[in-house]
Design a protein around this motif. Structure first.
Motif, PDB file in Angstrom:
ATOM      1  N   TYR A 114     -40.842  -0.382 -40.322  1.00  0.00           N
ATOM      2  CA  TYR A 114     -42.320   0.185 -40.661  1.00  0.00           C
ATOM      3  C   TYR A 114     -42.514  -0.848 -42.059  1.00  0.00           C
ATOM      4  CZ  TYR A 114     -43.043   3.951 -37.854  1.00  0.00           C
ATOM      5  OH  TYR A 114     -43.211   4.998 -37.513  1.00  0.00           O
ATOM      6  N   THR A 115     -41.925  -0.973 -42.804  1.00  0.00           N
ATOM      7  CA  THR A 115     -41.374  -2.293 -43.600  1.00  0.00           C
ATOM      8  C   THR A 115     -41.410  -3.788 -43.498  1.00  0.00           C
ATOM      9  OG1 THR A 115     -39.541  -0.840 -45.303  1.00  0.00           O
ATOM     10  CG2 THR A 115     -40.376  -2.909 -46.015  1.00  0.00           C
ATOM     11  N   LEU A 116     -40.777  -4.206 -42.115  1.00  0.00           N
ATOM     12  CA  LEU A 116     -40.889  -5.213 -41.622  1.00  0.00           C
ATOM     13  C   LEU A 116     -42.278  -5.653 -40.890  1.00  0.00           C
ATOM     14  CD1 LEU A 116     -39.525  -7.745 -40.641  1.00  0.00           C
ATOM     15  CD2 LEU A 116     -38.234  -6.404 -38.936  1.00  0.00           C
ATOM     16  N   ALA A 117     -42.537  -4.555 -40.618  1.00  0.00           N
ATOM     17  CA  ALA A 117     -44.093  -4.473 -39.991  1.00  0.00           C
ATOM     18  C   ALA A 117     -45.347  -4.733 -41.547  1.00  0.00           C
ATOM     19  CB  ALA A 117     -44.366  -3.216 -38.683  1.00  0.00           C
ATOM     20  N   LEU A 118     -45.034  -4.360 -41.645  1.00  0.00           N
ATOM     21  CA  LEU A 118     -45.774  -4.517 -42.968  1.00  0.00           C
ATOM     22  C   LEU A 118     -45.852  -6.698 -42.894  1.00  0.00           C
ATOM     23  CD1 LEU A 118     -47.553  -3.453 -45.313  1.00  0.00           C
ATOM     24  CD2 LEU A 118     -45.861  -3.132 -46.533  1.00  0.00           C
ATOM     25  N   GLY A 124     -45.099  -8.769 -58.198  1.00  0.00           N
ATOM     26  CA  GLY A 124     -44.682  -9.879 -58.558  1.00  0.00           C
ATOM     27  C   GLY A 124     -43.731 -10.662 -57.738  1.00  0.00           C
ATOM     28  N   ALA A 125     -43.109  -9.856 -56.935  1.00  0.00           N
ATOM     29  CA  ALA A 125     -41.850 -10.088 -55.792  1.00  0.00           C
ATOM     30  C   ALA A 125     -42.723 -10.227 -54.332  1.00  0.00           C
ATOM     31  CB  ALA A 125     -41.331  -8.791 -55.537  1.00  0.00           C
ATOM     32  N   HIS A 126     -42.035 -12.250 -53.906  1.00  0.00           N
ATOM     33  CA  HIS A 126     -42.719 -12.404 -53.001  1.00  0.00           C
ATOM     34  C   HIS A 126     -41.912 -12.107 -51.706  1.00  0.00           C
ATOM     35  CE1 HIS A 126     -43.562 -16.239 -55.400  1.00  0.00           C
ATOM     36  NE2 HIS A 126     -42.447 -16.219 -55.492  1.00  0.00           N
ATOM     37  N   LEU A 127     -42.987 -12.031 -50.535  1.00  0.00           N
ATOM     38  CA  LEU A 127     -42.293 -11.137 -49.258  1.00  0.00           C
ATOM     39  C   LEU A 127     -41.219 -11.375 -49.531  1.00  0.00           C
ATOM     40  CD1 LEU A 127     -45.748 -12.198 -47.163  1.00  0.00           C
ATOM     41  CD2 LEU A 127     -44.966 -10.138 -47.655  1.00  0.00           C
ATOM     42  N   GLY A 128     -40.543 -13.148 -49.276  1.00  0.00           N
ATOM     43  CA  GLY A 128     -39.212 -13.025 -48.253  1.00  0.00           C
ATOM     44  C   GLY A 128     -38.472 -12.028 -49.461  1.00  0.00           C
ATOM     45  N   SER A 129     -38.685 -12.079 -50.464  1.00  0.00           N
ATOM     46  CA  SER A 129     -37.466 -11.237 -51.724  1.00  0.00           C
ATOM     47  C   SER A 129     -37.564  -9.784 -51.318  1.00  0.00           C
ATOM     48  CB  SER A 129     -37.962 -11.803 -53.275  1.00  0.00           C
ATOM     49  OG  SER A 129     -39.051 -11.419 -53.459  1.00  0.00           O
ATOM     50  N   PHE A 130     -38.640  -9.346 -51.165  1.00  0.00           N
ATOM     51  CA  PHE A 130     -38.999  -8.360 -50.879  1.00  0.00           C
ATOM     52  C   PHE A 130     -38.111  -7.142 -49.525  1.00  0.00           C
ATOM     53  CE2 PHE A 130     -42.206  -5.377 -48.660  1.00  0.00           C
ATOM     54  CZ  PHE A 130     -42.329  -4.045 -48.958  1.00  0.00           C
ATOM     55  N   ILE A 131     -38.622  -8.501 -48.301  1.00  0.00           N
ATOM     56  CA  ILE A 131     -38.195  -6.914 -47.134  1.00  0.00           C
ATOM     57  C   ILE A 131     -36.662  -7.789 -47.397  1.00  0.00           C
ATOM     58  CG2 ILE A 131     -38.210 -10.720 -46.115  1.00  0.00           C
ATOM     59  CD1 ILE A 131     -39.013  -6.256 -44.537  1.00  0.00           C
ATOM     60  N   ALA A 132     -35.735  -9.083 -48.286  1.00  0.00           N
ATOM     61  CA  ALA A 132     -34.566  -8.819 -48.526  1.00  0.00           C
ATOM     62  C   ALA A 132     -34.212  -7.810 -49.216  1.00  0.00           C
ATOM     63  CB  ALA A 132     -34.520 -10.063 -49.454  1.00  0.00           C
ATOM     64  N   ALA A 170     -44.802   3.551 -52.503  1.00  0.00           N
ATOM     65  CA  ALA A 170     -43.958   2.695 -53.447  1.00  0.00           C
ATOM     66  C   ALA A 170     -43.657   1.636 -53.053  1.00  0.00           C
ATOM     67  CB  ALA A 170     -42.474   3.652 -53.468  1.00  0.00           C
ATOM     68  N   SER A 171     -44.049   1.040 -51.258  1.00  0.00           N
ATOM     69  CA  SER A 171     -43.949  -0.222 -50.949  1.00  0.00           C
ATOM     70  C   SER A 171     -44.888  -1.409 -52.264  1.00  0.00           C
ATOM     71  CB  SER A 171     -44.072  -0.793 -49.809  1.00  0.00           C
ATOM     72  OG  SER A 171     -43.075   0.244 -48.978  1.00  0.00           O
ATOM     73  N   ARG A 172     -46.321  -0.754 -51.554  1.00  0.00           N
ATOM     74  CA  ARG A 172     -47.177  -1.781 -52.463  1.00  0.00           C
ATOM     75  C   ARG A 172     -46.739  -1.922 -54.336  1.00  0.00           C
ATOM     76  NH1 ARG A 172     -52.598  -2.222 -51.521  1.00  0.00           N
ATOM     77  NH2 ARG A 172     -53.710  -3.838 -52.633  1.00  0.00           N
ATOM     78  N   ALA A 173     -46.193  -0.621 -54.966  1.00  0.00           N
ATOM     79  CA  ALA A 173     -45.705  -1.062 -56.310  1.00  0.00           C
ATOM     80  C   ALA A 173     -44.645  -2.127 -56.235  1.00  0.00           C
ATOM     81  CB  ALA A 173     -45.148   0.436 -56.461  1.00  0.00           C
ATOM     82  N   LEU A 174     -43.415  -2.079 -55.647  1.00  0.00           N
ATOM     83  CA  LEU A 174     -42.750  -2.998 -54.868  1.00  0.00           C
ATOM     84  C   LEU A 174     -43.320  -4.567 -55.220  1.00  0.00           C
ATOM     85  CD1 LEU A 174     -39.553  -1.506 -52.779  1.00  0.00           C
ATOM     86  CD2 LEU A 174     -39.995  -1.872 -55.992  1.00  0.00           C
TER      87      LEU A 174
END
Length: 382
Positions: free
Chosen positions: A151-155, A73-81, A65-69
């Motif tokens: 794990y999301t943060l580490a990724l 086209g989400a940037h890393l900053g917006s993804f982790i936020a 699911a993380s790869r799908a998000l």
């Protein structure tokens, strides 16, 4: 990338099984917050059917699911936020308001804690200490949410350090050139067996700073799911090998069940059956993950009106289900009911309580983020 509905259905099924598994914890001889007065040894046999793969599967699906998000086209900053809001806000809400009844009941049942819940919550729960060995405050079953955020943060850090394109090429190379065939079954099994050999007898603690065996199992599983989401060779390999993997998983489960039957509960198996048990459990676990992923890809990759509702309901169900189980069993204990009757009450009560928690929470705008739902409201099929 297109949405894989099979993974949605697999996630719904995995969490439904998790709820049933935690109900089973009331009756099995293993330790739990509150137990039936008459634990049953043989209940461990069906529990072992899912024990080795239920959590690994959830981390694999979460990575997918993380790869799908990110592929949207989400940037890393917006993804982790975004992931932090969706995970940390419900985690904090659960730790403060949903979970506390569980340690209070455990203290009352096992250690005859003298105070009511109100006193416990106001005076003991937030003291950041141990009470009869129980760390307070606690996240109990919500450790999965905390680990998923870690794990999301580490990724995110990994991708930021390598660069998105380089990270994608690395994952694609690994899963295309190295895990595009039967090795997709074999290599993870070798890794998991190696971890168990490196850390013999280690048990999960759900303390993120002292839980090496869990991190060495679940973080690679999370990365596996992340890479799998865009790897056609890996999905094709799963399509070829999921049926043999399913057969192997069933055979390995037969070994696990036979040893559990011979040495039930906390009885230590004689040598070499302990090593055989641990090895069969690893083989069963990973082969089951491959078999279920292949089955979902082959038969469940379709949409229905109920899919969106159930997919959204999964997180609220997860947040509240164990508290309902522990609370209902605590109310049942004075009745001295037979285990079968307790189960007949626990199962519908838990399902009804979870549905009520979700259906009420989704209609209240400010409550939605607290129970793991997106802030905006939208019409949801009945």
């Amino acid at each position: 990338m297109e949405r894989h509905y099979g993974m949605d259905w697999l996630r719904v099924g995995a969490f439904a099984l998790l709820i049933l598994y935690h109900i089973g914890m009331v009756f099995v001889p293993w330790d739990f917050h509150v137990k039936t007065a008459h634990p049953i040894d043989w209940v461990a046999i069906p529990m072992m059917a899912a024990n080795s793969w239920r959590l690994m599967l959830l981390f694999v699906i979460s990575g997918y699911a993380s790869r799908a998000l990110l592929s949207k086209g989400a940037h890393l900053g917006s993804f982790i936020a975004s992931r932090s809001r969706r995970l940390l806000i419900p985690l904090l809400f659960g730790v403060i308001f949903v979970v506390p009844v569980q340690p209070w009941i455990e203290l009352a049942v096992k250690y005859h804690y003298p105070h009511d819940f109100g006193w416990f919550w106001l005076h003991d729960y937030f003291r950041f200490h141990r009470l009869h060995g129980i760390a307070l405050p606690t996240w109990q079953h919500l450790w999965f949410v905390g680990y998923l955020w870690c794990y999301t943060l580490a990724l995110t850090v990994l991708i930021a350090s390598l660069g998105w394109l380089r990270a994608q090429r690395g994952f694609d190379w690994l899963f295309g050139a190295r895990l595009g065939g039967v090795l997709i079954v074999i290599v993870p099994i070798v890794w998991l067996l190696g971890v168990d050999t490196l850390l013999p007898g280690a048990r999960e603690t759900h303390d993120p700073l002292h839980d090496g065996v869990a991190h060495l199992h679940y973080f690679p599983g999370f990365l596996f799911g992340f890479a799998l989401a865009r790897s056609e060779p890996a999905m094709a390999a799963i399509g070829r090998w999921w049926k043999p993997a399913g057969v192997v998983a069933l055979l390995a489960y037969g070994v696990v069940a036979a040893i559990e039957w011979r040495w039930p509960g906390n009885t230590m198996p004689a040598h070499p059956w302990g090593v055989t048990f641990a090895t069969a459990r690893v083989v069963q676990g990973w082969c089951a993950v491959i078999a279920l992923a292949g089955f979902a890809d082959r038969f469940w990759n379709y949409d229905t009106p109920w899919r969106r509702t159930l997919t959204e309901a999964v997180f609220p169900f997860y947040i509240v289900h164990q508290t309902i189980i522990v609370l209902v069993e605590y109310w049942l204990l004075p009745l001295h009911a037979p285990p079968l009757l307790e189960f007949a009450v626990l199962l519908p009560a838990t399902v009804a309580g979870c549905w009520a928690f979700y259906l009420v929470g989704r209609e209240i705008g400010w409550l939605r983020p607290l129970i793991g739902l997106r802030r905006h409201t939208r019409e949801i099929p009945a």
